[in-house]
Design an enzyme around this catalytic site. Structure first.
Site, short mmCIF file in Angstrom:
data_model
loop_
_atom_site.label_atom_id
_atom_site.label_comp_id
_atom_site.label_asym_id
_atom_site.label_seq_id
_atom_site.Cartn_x
_atom_site.Cartn_y
_atom_site.Cartn_z
N HIS A 180 0.84 -1.22 0.00
CA HIS A 180 0.00 0.00 0.00
C HIS A 180 0.88 1.28 0.00
O HIS A 180 0.87 2.03 0.97
CB HIS A 180 -0.89 -0.03 1.25
CG HIS A 180 -2.07 0.88 1.20
ND1 HIS A 180 -1.97 2.24 1.07
CD2 HIS A 180 -3.40 0.62 1.28
CE1 HIS A 180 -3.18 2.78 1.08
NE2 HIS A 180 -4.06 1.83 1.18
N GLU A 198 -0.69 1.37 -5.59
CA GLU A 198 -0.50 0.20 -4.73
C GLU A 198 -0.57 -1.09 -5.54
O GLU A 198 -1.65 -1.51 -5.96
CB GLU A 198 -1.58 0.20 -3.66
CG GLU A 198 -1.83 1.53 -2.97
CD GLU A 198 -3.22 1.64 -2.38
OE1 GLU A 198 -3.82 0.59 -2.05
OE2 GLU A 198 -3.74 2.77 -2.25
O1 TA6 Z 1 -6.12 1.37 -0.89
C1 TA6 Z 1 -7.13 2.34 -0.80
C2 TA6 Z 1 -7.97 2.06 0.45
O2 TA6 Z 1 -8.57 0.79 0.38
C3 TA6 Z 1 -8.98 3.18 0.60
O3 TA6 Z 1 -10.29 2.70 0.41
C4 TA6 Z 1 -8.75 3.67 2.03
O4 TA6 Z 1 -9.56 2.94 2.93
C5 TA6 Z 1 -7.26 3.37 2.18
O5 TA6 Z 1 -7.12 2.08 1.61
C6 TA6 Z 1 -6.72 3.47 3.58
O6 TA6 Z 1 -7.22 2.44 4.39
P1 TA6 Z 1 -6.85 2.51 5.98
O7 TA6 Z 1 -7.42 1.27 6.59
O8 TA6 Z 1 -5.34 2.56 6.06
O9 TA6 Z 1 -7.45 3.80 6.48
#
Ligand code: TA6
Length: 306
Positions: free
Chosen positions: A164, A278
């Site tokens: 991520h 990501e």
């Molecule tokens: O990768 C994008 C995502 O899935 C968004 O929907 C947002 O939720 C982000 O990840 C961050 O997630 P987190 O659990 O770290 O707040």
């Protein structure tokens, strides 16, 4: 010494990795989260983004760097959002290697392996036996990180996995274009519908949260900075022993105004200077046979914009 282990003021182990060229990276051992990458050509500018309000004391997933998403992406019953890997305190340093080509500092590399083994904590969430080895390779101008998931159980395990990655933008998000996704179908998590990327470049003009399935392996993050450079993300996925690469996806995320305000560990205006690109496998679950190893790799580098 290519590696130093220190303790943060909050008492969390920080692994500092350096390279003969001067490039450097840091890993917070909470969740084995890479939290910075400074190429030799960019000693004062981090390629990665970590929110100024990030919680880094080991009580919450770090808002930035490269959080590890495993074994689920997003919400799942009886499981932390994005799984347990990025919030585990059980990661350990496994080994450190420095490959030196004396006359080629550029291709020199410093490599650190980390390991997370299934344990009573993970079994509470996910009743399967596994070993994850996380490889971090630092070169003068690139950082490679690779998840190696080994099925240590006697049955097939099914999971999602994603790196991520949060990138810091030297210019405003309005100047940024993500290149390489033309013609790729995606699930738009904001609209709740499927679509196909029509443009050569994706511009971010509002909350953007898109899962591009079976995406190309090379993505460019183009921005107008004074040095006319771009960030390149190259991905690769394979099961050891197979000849064919496995399909993998790319998620593109920017929270924009309202979501930024809604995150306590993210500054209201920080969406102007970050984007997540990501690599992973989240559009479908990977199915891994007993004894087999799944590898998900990304290489992050900056280069002169073409
Ligand atoms: O990768 C994008 C995502 O899935 C968004 O929907 C947002 O939720 C982000 O990840 C961050 O997630 P987190 O659990 O770290 O707040």
């Amino acid at each position: 010494m290519p590696l130093r282990i220190t303790k943060s003021p909050e008492g969390v182990e920080i692994v500092q990795v350096s390279h003969p060229s001067g490039s450097r990276t840091e890993i917070n051992m909470y969740g084995c989260t890479v939290t910075s990458f400074y190429p030799a050509s960019s000693p004062d500018r981090d390629v990665l983004f970590v929110s100024e309000k990030a919680v880094v004391d080991g009580t919450k997933a770090i808002r930035g760097g490269i959080p590890l998403v495993f074994p689920v992406f997003g919400a799942s019953p009886d499981m932390p959002n994005h799984g347990f890997a990025r919030i585990s305190n059980e990661w350990k340093v496994d080994s450190v290697n420095q490959h030196k080509q004396p006359d080629e500092v550029e291709s020199d590399l410093t490599e650190v392996w980390f390991v997370l083994e299934s344990n009573e904590e993970t079994r509470k969430y996910w009743p399967h036996e596994f070993t994850i080895k996380y490889q971090v390779q630092l070169r003068a101008e690139s950082l490679q990180t690779a998840l190696h998931v080994v099925n240590c159980d006697d049955h097939v395990i099914e999971f999602q996995a994603l790196l991520h990655s949060y990138f810091r933008l030297p210019s405003d998000i309005s100047n940024v274009r993500v290149e390489g996704l033309k013609g790729v179908s995606y699930f738009d998590k904001v609209a709740g519908s499927n679509a196909t990327e029509e443009g050569d470049e994706l511009a971010v003009t509002g909350e953007t949260d898109r899962v591009f399935a079976n995406a190309p392996d090379r993505i460019h993050i183009n921005f107008q900075d004074e040095n006319k450079r771009r960030i390149v993300v190259e991905k690769w996925a394979q099961v050891e022993g197979e000849t064919q690469e496995r399909n993998s996806d790319v998620v593109v995320w920017n929270p924009w105004i309202e979501k930024a305000k809604g995150m306590g560990d993210f500054g209201d205006d920080e969406y102007h200077h970050m984007i997540c690109v990501e690599p992973g496998r989240v559009s479908a679950k990977e199915k891994l046979q007993p004894g087999k190893m799944y590898i998900l790799k990304q290489t992050i580098s900056i280069e002169a914009a073409q």
